[in-house]
Design an enzyme around this catalytic site. Structure first.
Site, PDB file in Angstrom:
ATOM      1  CE  LYS A  52      -4.343  -1.484   0.188  1.00 44.57           C
ATOM      2  NZ  LYS A  52      -5.392  -1.077  -0.767  1.00 44.57           N
ATOM      3  CB  SER A 309      -0.718  -8.376  -0.978  1.00 44.79           C
ATOM      4  OG  SER A 309      -1.649  -9.085  -0.179  1.00 44.79           O
TER       5      SER A 309
END
Length: 415
Positions: A52, A309
């Protein structure tokens, strides 16, 4: 397309001010297990332990290049996006106002504050995320701030595409297959667009949590739709509606290339990577590894990259993860037993247990009749087949019982 490729590469170069490319590591355990050449793109090893930071940094940099006077950035997030925005605010020396639900775990609040330092203000508003988001957008308009979407933003998508830029530079040739986790679609849409130009021969698969299949629903409908219910366990990917901009890049995905990972099975993948490899993954970060089970025949003999992720896992959740994994593997079951209310009844029941059966929970619920009582029992064992033997002995003894392990309604209130 050329503009997107060049801007994704520019985003990747700019990120070097913050951190080196995340590792691309061959995993011997998974490669042997699935008879394939399996690599992990370790986005769990960025400074904020998720990808992110890429989108937040790229979007903020782009806005500041366009308008250097922009001083306030606003977001609504209870997790990784908040931490990425906080880190970027401190890096660029701008003010960030981060809205989080009141129910956000203290660990996530503390980490966001550490990454942002004096550059960020955290506001806890709303019991539900929709309320938090509405408050963030209202404040943004009042304060003249720039709202940073966690995924549905062209600049954010370009930033997430920097994962693809790094990945292809780290390999001698493009992989046969790439597995991408999907939540709101920022990461998957950015990488898909980049690969469609730079590595069109790579087969892409997408994996969502079974309790939050927003991409699958959108592909079926031909447009983004809001799911009626979302299982929040995979909090990094539990999104009720995929983004409009992200879906434009993903609308052509073949339905059979969109996989669903059961939440309980994801727990098994998390524990496997932790116990065997020492890799800490959050539920969303383990999805690309978990779905290898569904692709066992397709990946045999191929070079496969799984994007891990994120690794922002709160270890206070570990007992829940272990519990869900055991239930998925059928090594732990709960059932309600109608037990006679007489001396020796409990001893008789204990004698029915096998040598590998262990009582994990025993609780009288209520008397269902004058001579019987209802008992909640949790049993752990080492082999799933042991339960069939146990139930056979219970049947032979004439005991009445009900297996409630898979009953979500009952489990929600009792387990």
């Amino acid at each position: 397309m050329t503009d997107f490729i060049s801007s994704a590469r520019a985003a990747e170069r700019a990120l070097r001010d913050l951190f080196e490319p995340t590792p691309l590591q061959r995993n011997d355990h998974l490669s042997e297990k699935f008879s394939a050449d399996i690599w992990l793109k370790r986005e769990d090893l960025t400074p904020v332990r998720s990808y992110k930071i890429r989108g937040a940094h790229t979007a903020m940099r782009t806005v500041l290049e366009r308008d250097p006077s922009q001083e306030v950035f606003v977001c609504a997030s209870a997790g990784n996006h908040a931490q990425g925005v906080a880190f970027a605010c401190r890096h660029f020396g701008v003010r960030g106002v981060i809205f989080m639900p009141v129910t956000t775990p203290q660990q996530k609040i503390d980490k966001t504050r550490v990454f942002g330092g004096d550059a960020v203000e955290i506001r806890l508003i709303g019991d539900y995320f929709d309320d938090t988001l509405a408050s963030a957008k209202d404040y943004c308009q009042q304060a003249g701030g720039h709202f940073l979407s966690p995924f549905d933003d062209a600049d954010v998508i370009r930033g997430q595409a920097s994962v693809a830029v790094e990945l292809l530079a780290q390999m001698e040739q493009a992989p046969d297959m790439l597995i991408l986790p999907v939540g709101g679609g920022g990461l998957s849409s950015g990488i898909t667009r980049y690969f469609s130009s730079e590595a069109p021969g790579t087969e892409l698969y997408y994996v969502e949590p079974k309790g939050g299949r927003s991409l699958a629903a959108a592909v079926t409908a031909g447009h983004p739709v809001k799911l009626d219910h979302v299982d929040s366990f995979v909090d990094g990917a539990a999104v009720a509606r995929i983004g409009d901009q992200t879906f434009e890049q993903l609308r052509g995905v073949a339905p059979d290339h969109i996989l669903a990972s059961p939440e309980d099975r994801i727990c098994t993948a998390m524990l496997e990577m932790l116990n065997l490899e020492g890799i800490v993954l959050e539920p969303a970060g383990a999805m690309s590894i978990d779905c290898l089970e569904d692709l066992r025949h397709e990946i045999r003999g191929k070079t496969v990259v799984c994007v891990t992720s994120g690794g922002n896992f709160d270890f206070q959740r570990l007992p829940e993860v272990k519990e869900r994994s055991q239930r998925f593997l059928e090594l732990k079951k709960y059932f309600i037993l109608r037990m006679p209310q007489r001396p020796g009844a409990l001893r008789d029941f204990l004698e029915l247990l096998g040598p590998e059966d262990d009582i994990a929970r025993f609780e009288y619920l209520k008397k269902s009749a004058r001579n019987f009582g209802s008992v909640l029992i949790g049993i752990e064992t080492r082999n799933a087949a042991n339960f069939q033997n146990l139930f056979a002995r219970l049947d032979a003894a004439g005991l009445t019982y009900r297996d409630i392990t898979g009953d979500e309604t009952v489990a929600e209130f009792i387990l």
